[in-house]
Scaffold this motif. Structure first.
Motif, short mmCIF file in Angstrom:
data_model
loop_
_atom_site.label_atom_id
_atom_site.label_comp_id
_atom_site.label_asym_id
_atom_site.label_seq_id
_atom_site.Cartn_x
_atom_site.Cartn_y
_atom_site.Cartn_z
N PHE A 147 0.86 -1.19 0.00
CA PHE A 147 0.00 0.00 0.00
C PHE A 147 0.89 1.23 0.00
O PHE A 147 1.91 1.27 0.69
CB PHE A 147 -0.92 0.00 1.21
CG PHE A 147 -1.99 -1.06 1.15
CD1 PHE A 147 -2.89 -1.07 0.09
CD2 PHE A 147 -2.10 -2.03 2.13
CE1 PHE A 147 -3.88 -2.04 0.01
CE2 PHE A 147 -3.09 -3.00 2.06
CZ PHE A 147 -3.99 -3.01 1.00
N ASN A 148 0.50 2.23 -0.76
CA ASN A 148 1.38 3.35 -1.06
C ASN A 148 1.17 4.55 -0.14
O ASN A 148 0.04 4.93 0.15
CB ASN A 148 1.20 3.77 -2.52
CG ASN A 148 1.59 2.65 -3.47
OD1 ASN A 148 2.50 1.88 -3.18
ND2 ASN A 148 0.89 2.54 -4.59
N ARG A 149 2.28 5.11 0.26
CA ARG A 149 2.29 6.20 1.24
C ARG A 149 1.62 7.46 0.72
O ARG A 149 0.86 8.11 1.42
CB ARG A 149 3.73 6.51 1.64
CG ARG A 149 3.89 7.70 2.57
CD ARG A 149 5.29 7.77 3.09
NE ARG A 149 5.60 6.60 3.92
CZ ARG A 149 6.82 6.25 4.29
NH1 ARG A 149 7.86 6.97 3.91
NH2 ARG A 149 7.03 5.19 5.05
N PHE A 150 1.87 7.80 -0.52
CA PHE A 150 1.35 9.06 -1.07
C PHE A 150 0.08 8.80 -1.85
O PHE A 150 0.01 8.95 -3.06
CB PHE A 150 2.42 9.72 -1.94
CG PHE A 150 3.73 9.88 -1.22
CD1 PHE A 150 3.84 10.77 -0.15
CD2 PHE A 150 4.83 9.13 -1.57
CE1 PHE A 150 5.04 10.91 0.53
CE2 PHE A 150 6.04 9.27 -0.90
CZ PHE A 150 6.14 10.16 0.16
N SER A 151 -0.95 8.36 -1.13
CA SER A 151 -2.21 7.99 -1.77
C SER A 151 -3.36 8.21 -0.80
O SER A 151 -3.16 8.53 0.37
CB SER A 151 -2.17 6.52 -2.20
OG SER A 151 -2.21 5.67 -1.06
N ALA A 152 -4.58 7.99 -1.30
CA ALA A 152 -5.75 8.14 -0.44
C ALA A 152 -5.78 7.09 0.66
O ALA A 152 -6.52 7.24 1.64
CB ALA A 152 -7.02 8.04 -1.29
N GLY A 163 -3.58 -1.64 12.14
CA GLY A 163 -2.59 -0.68 11.67
C GLY A 163 -2.15 -1.06 10.27
O GLY A 163 -2.54 -2.09 9.73
N SER A 164 -1.33 -0.26 9.65
CA SER A 164 -0.93 -0.56 8.28
C SER A 164 0.32 0.23 7.94
O SER A 164 0.40 1.43 8.21
CB SER A 164 -2.06 -0.18 7.31
OG SER A 164 -1.78 -0.60 6.02
N ARG A 165 1.29 -0.44 7.35
CA ARG A 165 2.51 0.23 6.93
C ARG A 165 2.40 0.62 5.47
O ARG A 165 2.08 -0.22 4.61
CB ARG A 165 3.72 -0.68 7.14
CG ARG A 165 5.03 -0.03 6.70
CD ARG A 165 6.22 -0.80 7.20
NE ARG A 165 7.47 -0.15 6.82
CZ ARG A 165 8.60 -0.27 7.48
NH1 ARG A 165 8.65 -1.00 8.58
NH2 ARG A 165 9.69 0.33 7.07
N LEU A 166 2.66 1.88 5.16
CA LEU A 166 2.60 2.38 3.80
C LEU A 166 4.01 2.59 3.27
O LEU A 166 4.92 2.94 4.02
CB LEU A 166 1.83 3.70 3.76
CG LEU A 166 0.44 3.69 4.41
CD1 LEU A 166 -0.24 5.04 4.23
CD2 LEU A 166 -0.43 2.58 3.84
#
Length: 235
Positions: A147-152, A163-166
């Protein structure tokens, strides 16, 4: 791993597919399966390990297409759901489910042709160590998503129970280099994040998905995509 107690609960396993892959979530399920198949076909007689196999969405699909598959997960309840699916699909003979830790894979070096890990890296507390272990047991290929950090995705990330790591693209590139993997291909998708699709009926999700895919064809949209599907080869 984050949220292990939550993930391993019996009621979570029983409701996992229904909550994530019904309604608009069917579109997510379809896209994820296509990403895996596109990366690793042909499958006939290929030895595949899926890490964090959960309820067996991918393991059953791969076994049904001729692969010899091992699905590994930390949750006994999730594995039981997978075994039920395998029996219903008639693929139990070439599909084995094992309970185990992704950080200490119980297999010798170069044991599998391909190692797959979907819906895994956003929960990994030490992604480099996990990727290194995947690389150790694979002869040829690693397939995973992030999952991408610079996204919605970041907008609702805080609300997820585990929790979730981007990740940024550069972070994943560094991980691949550190673990002696070479990028073969990466696909970016879902400008509208998964959570939005899961919350609405399929009849509403389908036109949103059509628009999402149309926007996603523009090169600049890669920076807005909430998920990336990575295909890497062992050097």
């Amino acid at each position: 791993m984050k949220g292990q107690e939550w993930y391993q609960a019996d009621d979570v396993a029983e409701e996992y597919d229904e909550k994530r892959f019904s309604r608009g979530g069917q579109l997510i399920d379809r896209r994820e399966k296509a990403a895996v198949l596109d990366a690793i076909m042909p499958l006939e007689d290929k030895k595949v390990l899926e890490i964090a196999c959960g309820t067996g969405r991918f393991t059953v699909m791969l076994a049904a297409r001729g692969a010899n598959v091992v699905g590994l997960d930390i949750s006994a309840a999730m594995l039981q759901q997978g075994r039920t699916k395998a029996r219903a699909a008639g693929v139990s003979e070439n599909l084995e489910f094992l309970r185990g830790d992704a950080g200490r894979l119980p297999f010798p070096d170069d044991h599998f042709d391909t190692v797959v890990a979907m819906r895994f890296f956003h929960l990994a507390d030490d992604p480099e160590a996990f990727l290194s272990e995947m690389r150790r047991v694979s002869k040829h290929q690693i397939v995973f998503d992030t999952f991408n950090r610079f996204s919605a995705r970041s907008v609702y990330n805080w609300a997820l129970p585990m929790g979730s790591r981007l990740y940024s693209k550069s972070e994943v590139s560094v991980l691949l280099a550190k673990t002696d993997l070479t990028l073969t291909d990466v696909e970016d998708d879902f400008i509208v994040p998964y959570g939005a699709y899961r919350s609405i009926p399929n009849v509403l999700a389908s036109p949103i998905r059509t628009l999402d895919r149309a926007v996603g064809k523009f090169p600049a949209s890669d920076h807005l995509a909430s998920v990336s599907y990575w295909n890497a080869r062992v050097r």
